[in-house]
Design a protein around this motif. Sequence first.
Motif, mmCIF file in Angstrom:
data_model
loop_
_atom_site.group_PDB
_atom_site.id
_atom_site.type_symbol
_atom_site.label_atom_id
_atom_site.label_comp_id
_atom_site.label_asym_id
_atom_site.label_seq_id
_atom_site.Cartn_x
_atom_site.Cartn_y
_atom_site.Cartn_z
ATOM 1 N N TYR A 42 0.826 -1.197 0.000
ATOM 2 C CA TYR A 42 0.000 0.000 0.000
ATOM 3 C C TYR A 42 0.868 1.258 0.000
ATOM 4 C CZ TYR A 42 -2.928 3.783 1.717
ATOM 5 O OH TYR A 42 -3.566 4.994 1.860
ATOM 6 N N LEU A 43 1.914 1.272 0.813
ATOM 7 C CA LEU A 43 2.787 2.441 0.929
ATOM 8 C C LEU A 43 3.525 2.721 -0.375
ATOM 9 C CD1 LEU A 43 4.154 1.701 4.507
ATOM 10 C CD2 LEU A 43 2.657 3.608 3.863
ATOM 11 N N ILE A 44 4.014 1.678 -1.011
ATOM 12 C CA ILE A 44 4.689 1.859 -2.301
ATOM 13 C C ILE A 44 3.704 2.409 -3.328
ATOM 14 C CG2 ILE A 44 5.733 0.632 -4.257
ATOM 15 C CD1 ILE A 44 7.107 -1.212 -2.268
ATOM 16 N N SER A 45 2.508 1.840 -3.356
ATOM 17 C CA SER A 45 1.506 2.290 -4.323
ATOM 18 C C SER A 45 1.128 3.745 -4.098
ATOM 19 C CB SER A 45 0.258 1.407 -4.216
ATOM 20 O OG SER A 45 0.568 0.053 -4.443
ATOM 21 N N ALA A 46 0.898 4.112 -2.843
ATOM 22 C CA ALA A 46 0.527 5.494 -2.532
ATOM 23 C C ALA A 46 1.658 6.456 -2.905
ATOM 24 C CB ALA A 46 0.198 5.623 -1.045
ATOM 25 N N ALA A 47 2.894 6.053 -2.638
ATOM 26 C CA ALA A 47 4.038 6.905 -2.969
ATOM 27 C C ALA A 47 4.149 7.108 -4.483
ATOM 28 C CB ALA A 47 5.319 6.281 -2.419
ATOM 29 N N LEU A 48 3.933 6.045 -5.237
ATOM 30 C CA LEU A 48 3.996 6.149 -6.698
ATOM 31 C C LEU A 48 2.886 7.046 -7.236
ATOM 32 C CD1 LEU A 48 4.789 2.429 -7.628
ATOM 33 C CD2 LEU A 48 6.332 4.392 -7.849
ATOM 34 N N ILE A 49 1.706 6.949 -6.644
ATOM 35 C CA ILE A 49 0.587 7.776 -7.083
ATOM 36 C C ILE A 49 0.861 9.249 -6.792
ATOM 37 C CG2 ILE A 49 -1.838 8.344 -6.633
ATOM 38 C CD1 ILE A 49 -2.261 5.313 -6.103
ATOM 39 N N ILE A 50 1.336 9.524 -5.584
ATOM 40 C CA ILE A 50 1.607 10.906 -5.193
ATOM 41 C C ILE A 50 2.746 11.500 -6.019
ATOM 42 C CG2 ILE A 50 2.438 12.376 -3.313
ATOM 43 C CD1 ILE A 50 1.003 10.453 -1.384
ATOM 44 N N ASP A 51 3.748 10.702 -6.289
ATOM 45 C CA ASP A 51 4.914 11.193 -7.028
ATOM 46 C C ASP A 51 4.687 11.216 -8.532
ATOM 47 O OD1 ASP A 51 7.851 11.930 -6.969
ATOM 48 O OD2 ASP A 51 7.948 10.176 -8.267
ATOM 49 N N GLY A 52 3.768 10.405 -9.012
ATOM 50 C CA GLY A 52 3.597 10.251 -10.454
ATOM 51 C C GLY A 52 2.586 11.204 -11.049
ATOM 52 N N ASP A 53 2.275 10.965 -12.307
ATOM 53 C CA ASP A 53 1.367 11.817 -13.057
ATOM 54 C C ASP A 53 -0.025 11.187 -13.068
ATOM 55 O OD1 ASP A 53 0.415 13.839 -14.606
ATOM 56 O OD2 ASP A 53 1.328 13.164 -16.466
ATOM 57 N N TYR A 54 -0.648 11.161 -11.883
ATOM 58 C CA TYR A 54 -1.965 10.554 -11.732
ATOM 59 C C TYR A 54 -2.904 11.530 -11.024
ATOM 60 C CZ TYR A 54 0.940 6.417 -12.520
ATOM 61 O OH TYR A 54 1.838 5.513 -13.023
ATOM 62 N N ASN B 111 -6.049 12.357 -11.258
ATOM 63 C CA ASN B 111 -7.372 11.881 -10.856
ATOM 64 C C ASN B 111 -7.278 10.893 -9.701
ATOM 65 O OD1 ASN B 111 -9.265 13.162 -12.802
ATOM 66 N ND2 ASN B 111 -7.996 12.111 -14.287
ATOM 67 N N ILE B 112 -6.362 9.929 -9.819
ATOM 68 C CA ILE B 112 -6.213 8.931 -8.762
ATOM 69 C C ILE B 112 -5.687 9.569 -7.485
ATOM 70 C CG2 ILE B 112 -5.023 6.809 -8.084
ATOM 71 C CD1 ILE B 112 -5.007 5.955 -10.979
ATOM 72 N N ALA B 113 -4.806 10.571 -7.617
ATOM 73 C CA ALA B 113 -4.227 11.237 -6.445
ATOM 74 C C ALA B 113 -5.290 11.899 -5.584
ATOM 75 C CB ALA B 113 -3.189 12.267 -6.880
ATOM 76 N N GLU B 114 -6.450 12.200 -6.182
ATOM 77 C CA GLU B 114 -7.533 12.790 -5.415
ATOM 78 C C GLU B 114 -8.004 11.857 -4.301
ATOM 79 O OE1 GLU B 114 -9.273 15.904 -5.650
ATOM 80 O OE2 GLU B 114 -7.357 16.276 -6.618
ATOM 81 N N TYR B 115 -7.701 10.565 -4.443
ATOM 82 C CA TYR B 115 -8.144 9.594 -3.457
ATOM 83 C C TYR B 115 -7.079 9.292 -2.402
ATOM 84 C CZ TYR B 115 -11.978 8.896 -6.666
ATOM 85 O OH TYR B 115 -13.068 9.103 -7.467
ATOM 86 N N ILE B 116 -5.955 10.017 -2.466
ATOM 87 C CA ILE B 116 -4.931 9.884 -1.435
ATOM 88 C C ILE B 116 -5.112 11.060 -0.490
ATOM 89 C CG2 ILE B 116 -2.466 9.754 -0.933
ATOM 90 C CD1 ILE B 116 -3.525 7.394 -2.516
ATOM 91 N N PRO B 117 -5.668 10.837 0.700
ATOM 92 C CA PRO B 117 -6.088 11.923 1.575
ATOM 93 C C PRO B 117 -4.981 12.861 2.024
ATOM 94 C CG PRO B 117 -6.179 9.814 2.712
ATOM 95 C CD PRO B 117 -5.970 9.513 1.269
ATOM 96 N N TYR B 118 -3.698 12.410 2.007
ATOM 97 C CA TYR B 118 -2.630 13.270 2.501
ATOM 98 C C TYR B 118 -1.795 13.860 1.383
ATOM 99 C CZ TYR B 118 -2.391 8.267 3.425
ATOM 100 O OH TYR B 118 -2.623 6.921 3.394
ATOM 101 N N ALA B 119 -2.188 13.677 0.142
ATOM 102 C CA ALA B 119 -1.379 14.178 -0.975
ATOM 103 C C ALA B 119 -1.234 15.687 -0.933
ATOM 104 C CB ALA B 119 -1.978 13.741 -2.305
ATOM 105 N N LYS B 120 -2.353 16.402 -0.778
ATOM 106 C CA LYS B 120 -2.307 17.857 -0.813
ATOM 107 C C LYS B 120 -1.620 18.424 0.419
ATOM 108 C CE LYS B 120 -6.408 18.465 -3.655
ATOM 109 N NZ LYS B 120 -7.735 19.084 -3.786
#
Length: 260
Positions: free
Chosen positions: A227-239, A241-250
């Motif tokens: 989960y942590l690797i996936s979340a890190a890739l989403i936050i760091d990558g060009d996603y 729409n999906i990043a909207e579902y990572i509550p701590y991204a912003k």
Amino acid sequence: MTNIYTASEEQTAESANDRVLLAKADKEELERFLSDEQQHILKLTGRLLKRSVTVSDDEYSIALTAVSEAVNNYDRTRGDFWSFASVVIKSRELDYFRHSASVNDKEMPVSPDVFSADSTNSTEEKRDRSLQHDINEKTAVYVDTTLKDEIEDLREKLAEYDISFFDLAGCSPKAKKTREACSYVLKAIFTPPPLMEEIIKNKSLPIKKILERQKISRKLIDRYRKYLISAALIIDGDYPNIAEYIPYAKSMQLTGNTAI
């Protein structure tokens, strides 16, 4: 497809939708919303156009107007706001490129000979084909740039780490305390200097360095590794729409190639 989002993440997206509804009813709130989401709009527009976009570009102004339009036309029946807004942005950018192509066509007419195999003016033919190619390039990007593309791209990326969406469905944190602990791990990953290069290079979490930055249980990191690797890739990558579902991204206010 297995749902990769937790109930908490869906609630976060719903909170974003709530703010859009407030912005719809309040002009000042709309201005604050557009200002807060500037980086998100830039990255989303860049993804749609498949190139970098800055605040000085016409494409950004068009996207900003499109997002404002999306806010004014949004209601809950349209689902996630940013998915809806991306459709409006694509439509407005497409209108812009079609208009530009029309203007260019008037300034530099396409010769009818370009459609003939017997063309004798090779220079003009090349020019016309170059113009048509440019138009096609600019308009074609709107066909398949959707949330589905992000998910497919992420699926391929996760495969490099031997992670599937099925895995994520079973290893996503459910308890609030556990989600908070995972957010600390992610903050440690993105604390300057960020650890993403090591993760991408080694296809694993640099647990020792994470523990040096945050007092987190190693057992928790091991348990939620995928989960942590996936979340890190989403936050760091060009996603976007999906990043909207990572509550701590912003809240991390990340820079560089990171989704805000």
